[in-house]
Design an enzyme around this catalytic site. Sequence first.
Site, short mmCIF file in Angstrom:
data_model
loop_
_atom_site.label_atom_id
_atom_site.label_comp_id
_atom_site.label_asym_id
_atom_site.label_seq_id
_atom_site.Cartn_x
_atom_site.Cartn_y
_atom_site.Cartn_z
N LYS A 9 0.76 -1.09 -0.03
CA LYS A 9 -0.24 -0.10 -0.16
C LYS A 9 0.73 1.26 0.17
O LYS A 9 1.70 1.09 0.70
CB LYS A 9 -0.89 0.11 1.19
CG LYS A 9 -1.76 1.33 1.40
CD LYS A 9 -3.10 0.99 1.95
CE LYS A 9 -2.75 0.89 3.46
NZ LYS A 9 -4.00 0.66 4.44
N LYS A 69 0.64 5.64 -0.07
CA LYS A 69 -0.15 6.82 0.56
C LYS A 69 -0.32 7.82 -0.58
O LYS A 69 0.62 8.07 -1.36
CB LYS A 69 0.33 7.77 1.68
CG LYS A 69 0.29 6.50 2.90
CD LYS A 69 -0.88 6.24 3.59
CE LYS A 69 -0.80 5.30 4.57
NZ LYS A 69 -2.18 4.99 5.51
N ASP A 110 -3.87 4.92 -0.45
CA ASP A 110 -4.71 5.60 0.70
C ASP A 110 -4.48 6.84 0.68
O ASP A 110 -3.57 7.36 0.87
CB ASP A 110 -4.43 4.59 1.88
CG ASP A 110 -4.95 5.22 3.08
OD1 ASP A 110 -5.81 5.58 3.08
OD2 ASP A 110 -4.57 4.38 4.21
N ASN A 118 -6.69 8.64 3.05
CA ASN A 118 -6.44 8.93 4.35
C ASN A 118 -7.67 10.22 4.55
O ASN A 118 -7.34 11.18 5.42
CB ASN A 118 -5.48 9.36 5.09
CG ASN A 118 -4.45 8.17 5.26
OD1 ASN A 118 -3.62 7.94 4.42
ND2 ASN A 118 -4.78 7.27 6.03
N GLU A 165 -8.41 3.94 -1.11
CA GLU A 165 -8.59 3.85 0.52
C GLU A 165 -9.16 5.15 0.97
O GLU A 165 -8.32 6.29 0.70
CB GLU A 165 -7.96 3.19 1.36
CG GLU A 165 -8.01 3.18 2.51
CD GLU A 165 -6.98 2.35 3.37
OE1 GLU A 165 -6.78 2.40 4.83
OE2 GLU A 165 -6.17 1.36 2.83
N GLU A 189 -11.99 1.89 8.66
CA GLU A 189 -11.02 2.33 9.76
C GLU A 189 -11.51 3.39 10.54
O GLU A 189 -11.06 3.42 11.82
CB GLU A 189 -9.48 2.67 9.23
CG GLU A 189 -9.25 3.69 8.76
CD GLU A 189 -7.71 4.03 8.67
OE1 GLU A 189 -7.26 4.95 9.21
OE2 GLU A 189 -7.32 3.48 7.40
N ASP A 191 -12.12 -2.17 11.66
CA ASP A 191 -11.17 -2.07 12.61
C ASP A 191 -11.54 -2.84 13.97
O ASP A 191 -12.53 -2.27 14.49
CB ASP A 191 -10.43 -0.89 12.74
CG ASP A 191 -9.27 -0.77 13.82
OD1 ASP A 191 -9.47 -1.37 14.97
OD2 ASP A 191 -8.29 -0.06 13.50
N HIS A 200 -8.22 -2.84 9.16
CA HIS A 200 -7.09 -2.05 9.31
C HIS A 200 -6.20 -2.12 10.43
O HIS A 200 -7.04 -2.68 11.55
CB HIS A 200 -7.98 -0.60 9.36
CG HIS A 200 -7.00 0.43 9.97
ND1 HIS A 200 -7.20 0.85 11.18
CD2 HIS A 200 -6.08 1.10 9.33
CE1 HIS A 200 -6.19 1.94 11.42
NE2 HIS A 200 -5.61 2.00 10.31
N GLU A 258 -3.39 -6.53 6.72
CA GLU A 258 -2.29 -5.22 6.36
C GLU A 258 -1.20 -5.76 7.48
O GLU A 258 -1.35 -5.93 8.82
CB GLU A 258 -3.16 -4.11 6.68
CG GLU A 258 -2.26 -2.79 6.90
CD GLU A 258 -2.65 -1.47 7.05
OE1 GLU A 258 -2.28 -0.47 6.49
OE2 GLU A 258 -3.94 -1.38 7.70
#
Length: 361
Positions: A166, A168, A196, A198, A222, A248, A271, A298, A318
């Site tokens: 993964k 970011k 991801d 975020n 994500e 998450e 999560d 997550h 993960e």
Amino acid sequence: MPVITHAEAYLVDLAVETVRTDALQTFVKQETIFVRIGTDDGGEGLGYSYTIGTGGTAVLALLRDNLLARLPGQDPHRVEAVWRDLFLTTKATTVGPITSLALAAVDTALWDWRCRAAGQPLWVLAGGAKDQIPLYDTEGGWLHLSTEQLVTGARASQAAGWPGIKMKLGRSPAQDAERLGAVRAAVGADFDVMLDANQSLTAADAIRRARLLEPYDPFWFEEPLPAEDVAGHEQVAAATSIPIAVGESLYAAGQFAEYVRRGAAGVIQVDVARVGGITPWLKVAHLAEAANLTVCPHFLMELHVSLCCAVPNSRYLEHIPQLRTITHDEITVVEGHALAPSAPGLGIAWDHDAIDDRRVQ
């Protein structure tokens, strides 16, 4: 039948194992909230939850001030009844992370007790669907790393037998696309690359980026938007072929149900700590299964390995090591897959001396 006779909660601070940055924050430390329960037959259970830098003392206060006193006299086999009792006493603070994290610490302790009492590992008692789960590596994909470092990390993960990584997002759209393109060129087509953001984008930004990223065939996109923006996620999901992954930052099974109902997510990243424990985690996983969606939880790989192996629709675990300083061993990895633990309980070999050395409250 045994009854709970005592319960305690305490807080342990863990330093991060490596620098971890994303589009919105830096992982400061792991505040780990432990709950230990004991029963009149001599049994014990140890559970935990976590934050990534703040709020741990608030979770601890909720446990000590309100929740733990309700446990003595209850039957530890009846995890649903205990969870519901605690949940109903916290209606003034639900749904939200503080309450969910507190419930999770208790619930995982109950499941640990229940599995130990049955002489079974968690993954078997919770379903026993499979005995291993593929891993993807997050540690080589943080936002502060250069493109060259991303490529080096991706190649190393591939060479080690990992099926995916993964990375970011959070630079400019062109830079994010360039970084993904460089990684894809280095690892080839038969290697999964997850992305991801975020929660850092708007729906318009996410749709624009998705169009730039689609040619590189990412495995998922994500948290493109803030978790409360279900309509925005629905919009993005309809505009791209990249599966949208969320979970998450959701704190109740009902929040997942809304995403599923609206077709706003293709990958469910529930999560166990943030959703309130193993009891609601399994509800979400089975909700996803009924909707033909995959579960890829997550963080918390040491606990999630067992939950992934418990259910049939898990796809990936993960890999982010964070408990090595307070455990005697790590999850077992063979050819890019994590193997289900065999010991009764949660499957985590806690180093209690190391935990006691790091207690802060």
